[in-house]
Write a protein that holds these residues in place. Structure first.
Motif, PDB file in Angstrom:
ATOM      1  N   PHE A 260       1.174  -1.040   0.013  1.00  0.00           N
ATOM      2  CA  PHE A 260       0.072   0.204   0.239  1.00  0.00           C
ATOM      3  C   PHE A 260       1.067   1.046   0.106  1.00  0.00           C
ATOM      4  O   PHE A 260       0.418   2.774  -0.148  1.00  0.00           O
ATOM      5  CB  PHE A 260      -1.059  -0.433   1.094  1.00  0.00           C
ATOM      6  CG  PHE A 260      -1.938  -0.607   1.401  1.00  0.00           C
ATOM      7  CD1 PHE A 260      -2.492  -1.918  -0.304  1.00  0.00           C
ATOM      8  CD2 PHE A 260      -3.174  -0.814   1.949  1.00  0.00           C
ATOM      9  CE1 PHE A 260      -2.956  -2.573  -0.189  1.00  0.00           C
ATOM     10  CE2 PHE A 260      -4.159  -1.881   1.906  1.00  0.00           C
ATOM     11  CZ  PHE A 260      -4.698  -2.553   1.530  1.00  0.00           C
ATOM     12  N   TYR A 261       2.385   0.938   0.083  1.00  0.00           N
ATOM     13  CA  TYR A 261       2.554   2.144   0.376  1.00  0.00           C
ATOM     14  C   TYR A 261       4.364   2.461  -0.504  1.00  0.00           C
ATOM     15  O   TYR A 261       5.120   2.802  -0.167  1.00  0.00           O
ATOM     16  CB  TYR A 261       3.544   1.709   1.482  1.00  0.00           C
ATOM     17  CG  TYR A 261       2.766   2.646   2.880  1.00  0.00           C
ATOM     18  CD1 TYR A 261       1.887   3.385   3.165  1.00  0.00           C
ATOM     19  CD2 TYR A 261       2.130   0.892   3.191  1.00  0.00           C
ATOM     20  CE1 TYR A 261       0.989   3.202   3.977  1.00  0.00           C
ATOM     21  CE2 TYR A 261       0.550   1.284   4.450  1.00  0.00           C
ATOM     22  CZ  TYR A 261       0.478   2.470   4.805  1.00  0.00           C
ATOM     23  OH  TYR A 261      -0.397   2.360   5.225  1.00  0.00           O
ATOM     24  N   LEU A 262       4.191   2.010  -2.045  1.00  0.00           N
ATOM     25  CA  LEU A 262       4.958   1.650  -3.102  1.00  0.00           C
ATOM     26  C   LEU A 262       6.143   3.579  -3.004  1.00  0.00           C
ATOM     27  O   LEU A 262       6.965   3.561  -3.589  1.00  0.00           O
ATOM     28  CB  LEU A 262       4.469   1.139  -4.575  1.00  0.00           C
ATOM     29  CG  LEU A 262       4.329  -0.675  -3.940  1.00  0.00           C
ATOM     30  CD1 LEU A 262       4.265  -0.845  -5.605  1.00  0.00           C
ATOM     31  CD2 LEU A 262       5.360  -1.591  -3.425  1.00  0.00           C
ATOM     32  N   LEU A 306       5.108  -9.403  -5.028  1.00  0.00           N
ATOM     33  CA  LEU A 306       7.083  -8.881  -5.711  1.00  0.00           C
ATOM     34  C   LEU A 306       7.854  -8.022  -5.994  1.00  0.00           C
ATOM     35  O   LEU A 306       8.815  -7.392  -5.864  1.00  0.00           O
ATOM     36  CB  LEU A 306       7.575 -10.348  -4.771  1.00  0.00           C
ATOM     37  CG  LEU A 306       6.702 -11.556  -3.561  1.00  0.00           C
ATOM     38  CD1 LEU A 306       6.804 -12.885  -3.601  1.00  0.00           C
ATOM     39  CD2 LEU A 306       6.788 -10.418  -2.146  1.00  0.00           C
ATOM     40  N   THR A 307       7.058  -8.788  -7.384  1.00  0.00           N
ATOM     41  CA  THR A 307       7.980  -8.023  -8.349  1.00  0.00           C
ATOM     42  C   THR A 307       7.922  -6.268  -8.759  1.00  0.00           C
ATOM     43  O   THR A 307       8.601  -5.478  -8.374  1.00  0.00           O
ATOM     44  CB  THR A 307       8.186  -8.655  -9.928  1.00  0.00           C
ATOM     45  OG1 THR A 307       7.796 -10.280  -9.825  1.00  0.00           O
ATOM     46  CG2 THR A 307       8.217  -7.629 -10.970  1.00  0.00           C
ATOM     47  N   ARG A 311      10.673  -3.905  -7.978  1.00  0.00           N
ATOM     48  CA  ARG A 311      10.233  -2.256  -9.164  1.00  0.00           C
ATOM     49  C   ARG A 311      10.462  -0.641  -8.471  1.00  0.00           C
ATOM     50  O   ARG A 311      11.219   0.259  -8.425  1.00  0.00           O
ATOM     51  CB  ARG A 311       9.206  -2.730  -9.411  1.00  0.00           C
ATOM     52  CG  ARG A 311       9.245  -1.347 -11.065  1.00  0.00           C
ATOM     53  CD  ARG A 311       7.710  -1.125 -11.500  1.00  0.00           C
ATOM     54  NE  ARG A 311       6.601  -1.077 -10.787  1.00  0.00           N
ATOM     55  CZ  ARG A 311       5.957  -0.861 -10.624  1.00  0.00           C
ATOM     56  NH1 ARG A 311       5.187  -2.306 -11.873  1.00  0.00           N
ATOM     57  NH2 ARG A 311       5.013  -0.623 -10.353  1.00  0.00           N
ATOM     58  N   ALA A 312       9.241  -0.976  -7.171  1.00  0.00           N
ATOM     59  CA  ALA A 312       9.531  -0.068  -6.415  1.00  0.00           C
ATOM     60  C   ALA A 312      10.459   0.547  -5.741  1.00  0.00           C
ATOM     61  O   ALA A 312      10.652   2.398  -4.968  1.00  0.00           O
ATOM     62  CB  ALA A 312       8.297   0.439  -5.140  1.00  0.00           C
ATOM     63  N   GLY A 313      11.854   0.054  -5.933  1.00  0.00           N
ATOM     64  CA  GLY A 313      12.941   0.283  -5.560  1.00  0.00           C
ATOM     65  C   GLY A 313      13.455  -0.773  -4.082  1.00  0.00           C
ATOM     66  O   GLY A 313      14.210  -0.073  -3.473  1.00  0.00           O
ATOM     67  N   ALA A 314      12.437  -1.330  -3.740  1.00  0.00           N
ATOM     68  CA  ALA A 314      12.926  -3.159  -2.450  1.00  0.00           C
ATOM     69  C   ALA A 314      14.513  -2.960  -3.290  1.00  0.00           C
ATOM     70  O   ALA A 314      14.292  -3.695  -3.750  1.00  0.00           O
ATOM     71  CB  ALA A 314      12.287  -3.410  -1.827  1.00  0.00           C
TER      72      ALA A 314
END
Length: 332
Positions: A260-262, A306-307, A311-314
């Motif tokens: 919820f916090y990407l 998970l992808t 992609r968001a930066g993890a």
């Protein structure tokens, strides 16, 4: 044959989407090295116990945690995050820093069986206090609430006990002011300067933690945690919290929850430190429940979730799906 005219596109994005070309151009690739498996260790049981709110997840006895870690290692998982459920709880969380406590025993057992496994420990008190809050509580101007500085002393003691047991990384999760700096000083002064701190630097007061509270027996008996966790509406505050932990010496930052916090995750990833994202119990259970009801295809939904987090930066993803996903990735 259709004649070429100006009405047809010059730039054809579908050219790169043929099934044999797609894998070559995929921007994000999920790896088993991205995954951290959270595990619950219960001092009160002698065999693993299912967690009803999290189908497919279990509490493990102290004697069984090394075997579970070994199984994950064989699947390619290289890091675990330990949560403990103690025999005794009190207002001061004394069992949380007991050298013979549940997490301390679990760390030694895992390290003895799987020396290469990176063992991360959750540094908090909610599982160990009889009131369920994340530290020492007392009277404040707003009523009974978490006391910041006395709780810092408690976190230092817990982190030191975990380091002494052999933890590679301690992960303070109580969102206290000055938490990282206080623990870093305590670890360094005790000679544990090589132990990393993975801070729950951006932890929201989320509705998605419900299943975890059953899993870890960590529900609170009064109030809520909104005075020491971030309101879901606040992204600037979230970024500031992570920046402060950078300044205090954190080695890894964390955003929790993940899905919820990407937007927040992508901002935290610009701060220059490795970033972990925690796909929390509610995210796990929603996907499980929807799949069990036939509302979505489970495997595809898990991999997609998970992808997108990566992609968001993890750089790292803490997920209860870790063991399953490692098996799927190995198939490919």
């Amino acid at each position: 044959m259709v004649a070429k005219t100006s009405i047809f596109p010059k730039r054809r994005m579908r050219r790169t989407r043929s099934r044999n070309i797609q894998p070559l151009l995929r921007e994000i690739t999920l790896s088993r090295n991205d995954l951290i498996a959270p595990l619950f260790v219960d001092e009160n049981i002698s065999e693993k116990k299912p967690i009803s709110a999290m189908p497919g997840q279990f509490r493990y006895p102290v004697s069984g945690i090394a075997g579970e870690a070994a199984d994950l290692w064989k699947k390619g998982i290289r890091a675990i995050l330990l949560f403990g459920i103690p025999k005794e709880k009190d207002a001061e969380a004394k069992s949380a820093y007991d050298p013979q406590g549940v997490v301390q025993q679990a760390v030694r057992n895992v390290k003895g069986a799987v020396p290469g496994m990176v063992v991360i420990t959750d540094v908090c008190a909610c599982e160990y206090t009889d009131h369920g809050h994340c530290g020492i509580v007392g009277e404040t101007r707003g009523g009974t609430d978490l006391l910041n500085d006395p709780s810092l002393v408690l976190m230092n003691r817990i982190a030191l006990s975990h380091a002494e047991a052999g933890a590679d990384i301690v992960a303070p999760s109580c969102m206290l002011d000055g938490m990282v700096g206080s623990i870093r000083t305590a670890l360094d002064e005790a000679g544990y300067d090589e132990v990393l701190i993975m801070s729950y630097s951006t932890k929201f007061a989320s509705a998605l933690y419900g299943p975890f509270r059953e899993a870890a027996d960590s529900g609170f008996s009064f109030g809520d945690r909104s005075t020491y966790q971030i309101h879901p509406a606040n992204s600037r505050e979230a970024l500031l919290e992570s920046q402060m932990d950078v300044d205090e010496g954190a080695d890894i930052l964390m955003v929790k929850p993940a899905g919820f916090y990407l937007d927040v995750l992508s901002e935290v990833a610009t701060l220059g430190l490795p970033v972990a994202a925690y796909q929390v119990s509610g995210e796990y259970s929603m996907i499980r429940a929807a799949a069990q009801n036939g509302w979505l295809r489970e495997r595809e939904a898990i991999i997609e979730s998970l992808t997108c987090i990566k992609r968001a930066g993890a750089d790292l993803i803490i997920t209860y799906f870790a063991g399953e996903v490692a098996g799927w990735l190995h198939e490919h």
